[in-house]
Design a protein around this motif. Sequence first.
Motif, mmCIF file in Angstrom:
data_model
loop_
_atom_site.group_PDB
_atom_site.id
_atom_site.type_symbol
_atom_site.label_atom_id
_atom_site.label_comp_id
_atom_site.label_asym_id
_atom_site.label_seq_id
_atom_site.Cartn_x
_atom_site.Cartn_y
_atom_site.Cartn_z
ATOM 1 N N ARG A 177 -4.420 -4.866 -1.652
ATOM 2 C CA ARG A 177 -4.943 -4.901 -3.015
ATOM 3 C C ARG A 177 -5.744 -3.638 -3.298
ATOM 4 O O ARG A 177 -6.516 -3.167 -2.477
ATOM 5 N N LYS A 178 -5.559 -3.071 -4.490
ATOM 6 C CA LYS A 178 -6.221 -1.819 -4.842
ATOM 7 C C LYS A 178 -7.651 -2.076 -5.336
ATOM 8 O O LYS A 178 -7.910 -3.043 -6.045
ATOM 9 N N VAL A 179 -8.557 -1.182 -4.942
ATOM 10 C CA VAL A 179 -9.939 -1.220 -5.410
ATOM 11 C C VAL A 179 -10.317 0.166 -5.928
ATOM 12 O O VAL A 179 -9.740 1.181 -5.527
ATOM 13 N N ASN A 180 -11.281 0.202 -6.807
ATOM 14 C CA ASN A 180 -11.712 1.455 -7.417
ATOM 15 C C ASN A 180 -12.746 2.128 -6.526
ATOM 16 O O ASN A 180 -13.775 1.536 -6.198
ATOM 17 N N ILE A 181 -12.484 3.393 -6.139
ATOM 18 C CA ILE A 181 -13.431 4.120 -5.285
ATOM 19 C C ILE A 181 -14.126 5.237 -6.065
ATOM 20 O O ILE A 181 -14.675 6.163 -5.470
ATOM 21 N N GLY A 182 -14.099 5.148 -7.377
ATOM 22 C CA GLY A 182 -14.767 6.138 -8.203
ATOM 23 C C GLY A 182 -13.831 7.228 -8.674
ATOM 24 O O GLY A 182 -13.648 7.440 -9.869
ATOM 25 N N THR A 183 -13.195 7.917 -7.715
ATOM 26 C CA THR A 183 -12.281 9.000 -8.068
ATOM 27 C C THR A 183 -10.882 8.496 -8.378
ATOM 28 O O THR A 183 -10.143 9.132 -9.114
ATOM 29 N N ASN A 184 -10.492 7.395 -7.800
ATOM 30 C CA ASN A 184 -9.171 6.800 -8.011
ATOM 31 C C ASN A 184 -9.149 5.406 -7.387
ATOM 32 O O ASN A 184 -10.189 4.872 -7.034
ATOM 33 N N TRP A 185 -7.950 4.837 -7.274
ATOM 34 C CA TRP A 185 -7.792 3.507 -6.690
ATOM 35 C C TRP A 185 -7.147 3.622 -5.320
ATOM 36 O O TRP A 185 -6.209 4.382 -5.125
ATOM 37 N N LYS A 186 -7.674 2.854 -4.371
ATOM 38 C CA LYS A 186 -7.153 2.866 -3.005
ATOM 39 C C LYS A 186 -6.971 1.445 -2.504
ATOM 40 O O LYS A 186 -7.529 0.492 -3.053
ATOM 41 N N GLU A 187 -6.198 1.302 -1.393
ATOM 42 C CA GLU A 187 -6.042 -0.002 -0.773
ATOM 43 C C GLU A 187 -7.400 -0.539 -0.322
ATOM 44 O O GLU A 187 -8.276 0.220 0.110
ATOM 45 N N CYS A 188 -7.544 -1.848 -0.408
ATOM 46 C CA CYS A 188 -8.773 -2.517 0.013
ATOM 47 C C CYS A 188 -9.165 -2.122 1.435
ATOM 48 O O CYS A 188 -10.302 -1.776 1.711
ATOM 49 N N ASP A 189 -8.208 -2.149 2.348
ATOM 50 C CA ASP A 189 -8.454 -1.780 3.744
ATOM 51 C C ASP A 189 -7.092 -1.579 4.405
ATOM 52 O O ASP A 189 -6.047 -1.746 3.745
ATOM 53 N N THR A 190 -7.084 -1.205 5.667
ATOM 54 C CA THR A 190 -5.833 -1.059 6.406
ATOM 55 C C THR A 190 -6.004 -1.660 7.793
ATOM 56 O O THR A 190 -7.102 -2.080 8.170
ATOM 57 N N THR A 191 -4.923 -1.682 8.558
ATOM 58 C CA THR A 191 -4.994 -2.251 9.904
ATOM 59 C C THR A 191 -5.626 -1.292 10.891
ATOM 60 O O THR A 191 -6.133 -1.721 11.927
ATOM 61 N N GLY A 192 -5.609 0.004 10.594
ATOM 62 C CA GLY A 192 -6.062 0.980 11.569
ATOM 63 C C GLY A 192 -4.941 1.357 12.514
ATOM 64 O O GLY A 192 -3.789 0.937 12.360
ATOM 65 N N THR A 193 -5.259 2.142 13.513
ATOM 66 C CA THR A 193 -4.263 2.625 14.458
ATOM 67 C C THR A 193 -4.432 1.924 15.804
ATOM 68 O O THR A 193 -5.129 0.909 15.908
ATOM 69 N N SER A 194 -3.788 2.439 16.851
ATOM 70 C CA SER A 194 -3.931 1.884 18.197
ATOM 71 C C SER A 194 -3.486 2.930 19.199
ATOM 72 O O SER A 194 -2.846 3.931 18.848
ATOM 73 N N THR A 195 -3.834 2.707 20.462
ATOM 74 C CA THR A 195 -3.284 3.548 21.520
ATOM 75 C C THR A 195 -1.820 3.182 21.714
ATOM 76 O O THR A 195 -1.364 2.128 21.251
ATOM 77 N N ASN A 196 -1.096 4.020 22.425
ATOM 78 C CA ASN A 196 0.301 3.705 22.711
ATOM 79 C C ASN A 196 0.423 2.449 23.568
ATOM 80 O O ASN A 196 1.464 1.792 23.580
ATOM 81 N N GLY A 197 -0.650 2.103 24.270
ATOM 82 C CA GLY A 197 -0.649 0.901 25.090
ATOM 83 C C GLY A 197 -1.044 -0.358 24.334
ATOM 84 O O GLY A 197 -1.052 -1.442 24.909
ATOM 85 N N GLY A 198 -1.386 -0.228 23.034
ATOM 86 C CA GLY A 198 -1.659 -1.407 22.222
ATOM 87 C C GLY A 198 -3.119 -1.752 22.032
ATOM 88 O O GLY A 198 -3.437 -2.789 21.437
ATOM 89 N N TYR A 199 -4.035 -0.920 22.511
ATOM 90 C CA TYR A 199 -5.466 -1.159 22.288
ATOM 91 C C TYR A 199 -5.797 -0.714 20.871
ATOM 92 O O TYR A 199 -5.681 0.457 20.526
ATOM 93 N N THR A 200 -6.200 -1.672 20.022
ATOM 94 C CA THR A 200 -6.318 -1.386 18.598
ATOM 95 C C THR A 200 -7.646 -0.723 18.243
ATOM 96 O O THR A 200 -8.672 -0.929 18.914
ATOM 97 N N HIS A 228 -18.918 12.951 -8.473
ATOM 98 C CA HIS A 228 -19.589 12.343 -9.624
ATOM 99 C C HIS A 228 -18.492 11.927 -10.596
ATOM 100 O O HIS A 228 -18.080 12.680 -11.471
ATOM 101 N N SER A 229 -18.003 10.705 -10.381
ATOM 102 C CA SER A 229 -16.878 10.216 -11.168
ATOM 103 C C SER A 229 -16.890 8.700 -11.167
ATOM 104 O O SER A 229 -16.966 8.069 -10.102
ATOM 105 N N GLY A 230 -16.816 8.099 -12.358
ATOM 106 C CA GLY A 230 -16.808 6.649 -12.449
ATOM 107 C C GLY A 230 -18.048 6.058 -11.814
ATOM 108 O O GLY A 230 -19.171 6.459 -12.103
ATOM 109 N N ALA A 231 -17.828 5.107 -10.886
ATOM 110 C CA ALA A 231 -18.949 4.451 -10.217
ATOM 111 C C ALA A 231 -19.492 5.267 -9.053
ATOM 112 O O ALA A 231 -20.461 4.853 -8.416
ATOM 113 N N ALA A 232 -18.886 6.399 -8.762
ATOM 114 C CA ALA A 232 -19.283 7.192 -7.602
ATOM 115 C C ALA A 232 -20.189 8.350 -7.996
ATOM 116 O O ALA A 232 -19.890 9.107 -8.920
ATOM 117 N N ASP A 233 -21.297 8.483 -7.285
ATOM 118 C CA ASP A 233 -22.175 9.642 -7.442
ATOM 119 C C ASP A 233 -22.856 9.891 -6.100
ATOM 120 O O ASP A 233 -23.884 9.304 -5.780
#
Length: 345
Positions: free
Chosen positions: A146-169, A246-251
């Motif tokens: 879901r998109k949220v307003n970050i002041g300069t534009n809209w971005k995803e609420c969050d992400t899963t992040g990355t992990s090591t090749n061995g699966g440690y998140t 300094h844009s929208g809700a961001a300063d």
Amino acid sequence: MSYTGPDFDPPQRPPSSRLRSNKGYPRRPRRGPLTVALAALVPGALLGWVVYEAVGDGGSGGSGRTASPASPASASASASRTAAAPSSPLAPSAPSPRPTSPGDGGKRRTTPPTAGTGSGPLRGKVVVIDPGHNPGNFHHTAEINRKVNIGTNWKECDTTGTSTNGGYTEARFTLDVAHRLRTLLEEQGATVKFTHDGNSPAWGPCVDERARIGDDAHADAAVSIHADGSVEGNRGFHVILPGAVHSGAADTRPIVDPSRDLGARIAGNFLRDTGEPPSNYLGKGTGLVTRTDLGGLNLSTVPKVFIECGNMRDSKDATLLTSGAWRQKAAQGIADGIVGFLRAS
């Protein structure tokens, strides 16, 4: 860490499958190892910082990150810290006392103690720790998209992040370091608040809410903990500073200078305590990068930085990131930087 949005591809497999890093950084070709000894990094970092201040952050690679000039408002906000600021971007602060135990056993605290109840040099200081991502995000891909307003534009609420090749998140890594960091800061008398603690809430929170938690707590400092997901051969840590927005809700103008002070102190102490070199692919050897596209920074009204503790996709860094002993050093480096900043403020 992942905040670019358009190329986000939520994983449909368990965290052990290969994830897209989605960090917002370009995929760069492998570069060679650092060609100077670790002892020479600090003077080299100072030279890199001079170049950085003169021409802006050259590590953006066209990703939209810009280094913004200081404004009168930001200069005023940091005037009280000028005399105590480190002489170099990687100059460490005096270390805080080491703990007798490596962590707090993963205890969950959704409501922090009342500010000022602790004893120690940081009594009355409030620190907000933001463990990047959330282990539950893998099961809530619709919600985090879901998109949220970050002041300069809209971005995803969050992400899963990355992990090591061995699966440690990344989410597991950030929570572990956050728990260790909380113990160290509370031993110094600080009041510590988390943005989340794994399953509370079950996913997220969104990047705008993460910023708001620090704002509502009137935090004296806020740190978001991450690990990067670049390519093999790209290694090292970097601290992300807020650019002037300094844009929208961001300063961010009032917090740019104190956040730079906080970030420089964390970088210097992280280098000293962990031995991890500054990034060889971002920041020109300074360990510092300025960005204006991250909601967690754009919407903050308190001094705040992100730290990418290493690259989970690099085999050398992955060995460190998956070591409990090294994660304790990482927490200590971040803690020492925060303590130096708070004592100087």
